[in-house]
Design a protein around this motif. Sequence first.
Motif, PDB file in Angstrom:
ATOM      1  N   TRP A 167       0.824  -1.208   0.000  1.00  0.00           N
ATOM      2  CA  TRP A 167       0.000   0.000   0.000  1.00  0.00           C
ATOM      3  C   TRP A 167       0.859   1.260   0.000  1.00  0.00           C
ATOM      4  CZ3 TRP A 167       0.264   3.888   3.554  1.00  0.00           C
ATOM      5  CH2 TRP A 167       0.813   3.601   4.810  1.00  0.00           C
ATOM      6  N   TRP A 170       2.320   1.717  -3.435  1.00  0.00           N
ATOM      7  CA  TRP A 170       1.253   2.202  -4.320  1.00  0.00           C
ATOM      8  C   TRP A 170       1.117   3.716  -4.229  1.00  0.00           C
ATOM      9  CZ3 TRP A 170      -3.541   3.841  -1.890  1.00  0.00           C
ATOM     10  CH2 TRP A 170      -4.456   4.363  -2.799  1.00  0.00           C
ATOM     11  N   GLU A 174       1.957   6.243  -7.285  1.00  0.00           N
ATOM     12  CA  GLU A 174       0.895   7.116  -7.783  1.00  0.00           C
ATOM     13  C   GLU A 174       1.415   8.543  -7.921  1.00  0.00           C
ATOM     14  OE1 GLU A 174      -3.200   6.889  -7.901  1.00  0.00           O
ATOM     15  OE2 GLU A 174      -2.033   5.526  -9.164  1.00  0.00           O
ATOM     16  N   LEU A 227      -4.020  -2.706  -5.768  1.00  0.00           N
ATOM     17  CA  LEU A 227      -3.751  -1.285  -5.940  1.00  0.00           C
ATOM     18  C   LEU A 227      -2.376  -1.051  -6.559  1.00  0.00           C
ATOM     19  CD1 LEU A 227      -5.098  -0.042  -2.493  1.00  0.00           C
ATOM     20  CD2 LEU A 227      -6.180   0.340  -4.713  1.00  0.00           C
ATOM     21  N   SER A 270     -11.331  -3.431  -5.501  1.00  0.00           N
ATOM     22  CA  SER A 270     -11.589  -1.989  -5.558  1.00  0.00           C
ATOM     23  C   SER A 270     -12.831  -1.638  -4.749  1.00  0.00           C
ATOM     24  CB  SER A 270     -11.746  -1.514  -7.001  1.00  0.00           C
ATOM     25  OG  SER A 270     -12.829  -2.158  -7.641  1.00  0.00           O
ATOM     26  N   PHE A 273     -11.770  -1.472  -1.162  1.00  0.00           N
ATOM     27  CA  PHE A 273     -10.987  -0.262  -0.927  1.00  0.00           C
ATOM     28  C   PHE A 273     -11.891   0.955  -0.769  1.00  0.00           C
ATOM     29  CE2 PHE A 273      -8.922   3.532  -2.654  1.00  0.00           C
ATOM     30  CZ  PHE A 273      -7.831   3.641  -1.809  1.00  0.00           C
TER      31      PHE A 273
END
Length: 330
Positions: A167, A170, A174, A227, A270, A273
């Motif tokens: 995470w 990620w 991003e 993710l 998703s 999430f």
Amino acid sequence: MQKFVTFVMFVLLMFTAACEQGGNAHGGKNEGSPGNSSNDSSNDVQPDTPLNNSQGFLWKITEENNTVYLLGSIHAGNDALYPIRQEIIDAFEQSDYIVFEIDVTEPFSDEYFEQFQEVTRFPESTSLLDTLPHELYEKLDTALDKYEELLLQYGWRKDDIDEYKPWFLWMVLEEMHFAYLDYDYDFGIESFFLDNLRDNMGILGLELTLSRYRALNNFSLDVQTYLLEKTVDSILEEKDDLAGLLEIWRAGDLVSLENYAANVTTSRESSEFYSVMLEERNISMTDQIDQLLQDQSGNTYFIVVGALHFVGDSAISKLLTEKGYEVVRY
């Protein structure tokens, strides 16, 4: 390495990279006249506006002497987001407090930093190589090679990735991908308003910072891997998933925003999430906004949270309507 981790802590503060408030990246406050907005289920105010001004998503609630403005934001962008229509600027200038998802002025103590490290790093007996599918690990390696210069800017060595959880990586990737595509948190909506704060304007937050990290850390490995892989694929394919969202924000098109949200929650991972990061948090943030409306201070609050918190059955605007407030879309 300290530089890299400190940077990511700022990114995770609801993507408000304007914590370093240097000069105004947006050329000062907007010039323009009040604007109209697309319709939704709440009451509408529709003055005329220049179509080249970003419409955004703004709501107003009045409870006795207290007023709350709700602005759905875009956390990273470019100069195409500006100028913002004058009615949004006026609401901001009339407010006593600006309220973000979290308090961006919160200091980073040694204890805070230690807790941050605990939730982002694997225990010594575990590594990313042991955790990820081999194919994804290889794709991640390729993506990091592509962003080698950005890695150096953030004070990170490629060899460090095995220490960190999916995470966390990620979130970092991003941000790097946004930067590669020429998007910048300095051009996000939160940053714009931080740059234009009055000296006597208070800053508040609706959530505790570490609760955000813990929520991400509590996701199953399947969700974290999902993710990370989505972002790695976007990097390798040079996909721009943010451009459409910026256009929706510029147009103030709530229907298109609803469709955008529906399109990103099509998988089990998703959906899990967004259930946690949007729906559950919407309930908590709505309760905090309710308290601001009921505090009998006579204050006006300008509340800025991500635009996706205003769509779906758990939209903050809908939850406040269910509490009995008249939520007016401007």
